[in-house]
Design an enzyme around this catalytic site. Sequence first.
Site, PDB file in Angstrom:
ATOM      1  N   CYS A  17      -9.103   0.337   2.699  1.00  0.00           N
ATOM      2  CA  CYS A  17      -9.085  -0.310   4.019  1.00  0.00           C
ATOM      3  C   CYS A  17     -10.452  -0.150   4.682  1.00  0.00           C
ATOM      4  CB  CYS A  17      -7.987   0.310   4.882  1.00  0.00           C
ATOM      5  SG  CYS A  17      -7.607  -0.619   6.382  1.00  0.00           S
TER       6      CYS A  17
ATOM      7  N   CYS B 194       1.730  -4.144   6.948  1.00  0.00           N
ATOM      8  CA  CYS B 194       0.511  -4.254   7.756  1.00  0.00           C
ATOM      9  C   CYS B 194       0.528  -5.539   8.587  1.00  0.00           C
ATOM     10  CB  CYS B 194      -0.713  -4.231   6.846  1.00  0.00           C
ATOM     11  SG  CYS B 194      -2.282  -4.359   7.744  1.00  0.00           S
TER      12      CYS B 194
ATOM     13  N   CYS C 199      -3.720  -2.219  -1.544  1.00  0.00           N
ATOM     14  CA  CYS C 199      -3.278  -1.302  -0.490  1.00  0.00           C
ATOM     15  C   CYS C 199      -1.779  -1.035  -0.584  1.00  0.00           C
ATOM     16  CB  CYS C 199      -3.607  -1.882   0.886  1.00  0.00           C
ATOM     17  SG  CYS C 199      -3.124  -0.790   2.245  1.00  0.00           S
TER      18      CYS C 199
ATOM     19  N   GLU D 147     -15.389  19.092   7.322  1.00  0.00           N
ATOM     20  CA  GLU D 147     -14.951  18.160   8.364  1.00  0.00           C
ATOM     21  C   GLU D 147     -16.073  17.884   9.372  1.00  0.00           C
ATOM     22  OE1 GLU D 147     -12.153  16.365   8.899  1.00  0.00           O
ATOM     23  OE2 GLU D 147     -11.556  16.957   6.880  1.00  0.00           O
TER      24      GLU D 147
ATOM     25  N   CYS E 148      -7.136  -5.505   0.295  1.00  0.00           N
ATOM     26  CA  CYS E 148      -5.732  -5.523   0.725  1.00  0.00           C
ATOM     27  C   CYS E 148      -4.764  -5.611  -0.454  1.00  0.00           C
ATOM     28  CB  CYS E 148      -5.500  -6.690   1.686  1.00  0.00           C
ATOM     29  SG  CYS E 148      -6.416  -6.525   3.247  1.00  0.00           S
TER      30      CYS E 148
END
Length: 355
Positions: free
Chosen positions: A192, A208, A202, A37, A199
């Site tokens: 995205c 959205c 997605c 991370e 899109c």
Amino acid sequence: MTADCFAENLLTWYDQHGRHDLPWHHNRNAYRVWVSEIMLQQTQVATVIPYFQAFMERFPDTCALAESPVDDVLSHWSGLGYYARARNLQKAARSVMDDFGGTFPDTQEELETLTGIGRSTAGAILAQAFGKRAAILDGNVKRVLTRYHAVPGWPGQTAVLKQLWEHAEAHTPDERARDYTQGIMDLGATVCTRSRPACDDCPLQQGCTAYARGETSLYPGSKPKKAKPEKTTWMVILEDQEGRILLERRPPSGIWGGLWSLPELDPAYGADELQEACEQSLGFDCGEPELIGGFRHTFSHYHLHIQPARLGVTGQNSIRDDAQQKWLHRHEALALGLPAPIRTLLTNPEQATLL
């Protein structure tokens, strides 16, 4: 689309299209998730993978990282940039050893006491390592949520960030938190995307708001631009009669903090004044300088124009090795933590001019 449908659709997509075989998914524990991370902050997965693998080989657990010399840690970070991350990583590892008995804490509050761990990183560790429900809000997640909810403004602004955290908390499911957090990061990274989002692929398209308005390019809002100042410096490659070069450790905070770099001289000196400058600033005589092609290196808040020059030390130098300065052969220097431009300059000066 309800919050439940949001998570449900995302998880269905993740099961089929998500990334399930990243190095930190193997032998998964809090230490490995945490290191990944921190590395992934400001850095793409493809870049991180070889660094993560080398880092794990050298520092396989919290104890190994805590007890290693800082130069060793920085040398394994060289090229990743944002070097405060590496220094903070080791500070946090020492805190885990000293304050938590070597066992990684498993609460949001305790994780956030560790240097370099904020709310989102703590959430990622809780979800990814411990399977606990915890919201995250890294750059990829911000992009997904700003588009999905059409949240105006730059996500770095306090009011915008507050809205995004509310959305992140609302969408995070009680079950499969590990898969959900990985899935929403994957969606932002692979579908995205910042430019030309896919899109049609997605799973969240139906709900959205930005897509429905045909305004995906407007989100997230851009950071207000400021012209970056321009700075200039001489960097000198000083070589003694044994073929060693002089390196200096930079201050612990600031640009390239704690890394080893080349001595710098005031840019007000002309090329014909470098010999005198070396004598006045560093205390020894040098031969004629050999100028190397200059280059510009861009930091987050300014551009630095670097003009390198190579000078041979002609007499006995007055500098002795200590914690802040060392005379090293090139292969020894390259084993230390060096800023990427300095490493390139020492190995391939011609390539440095292209940076």
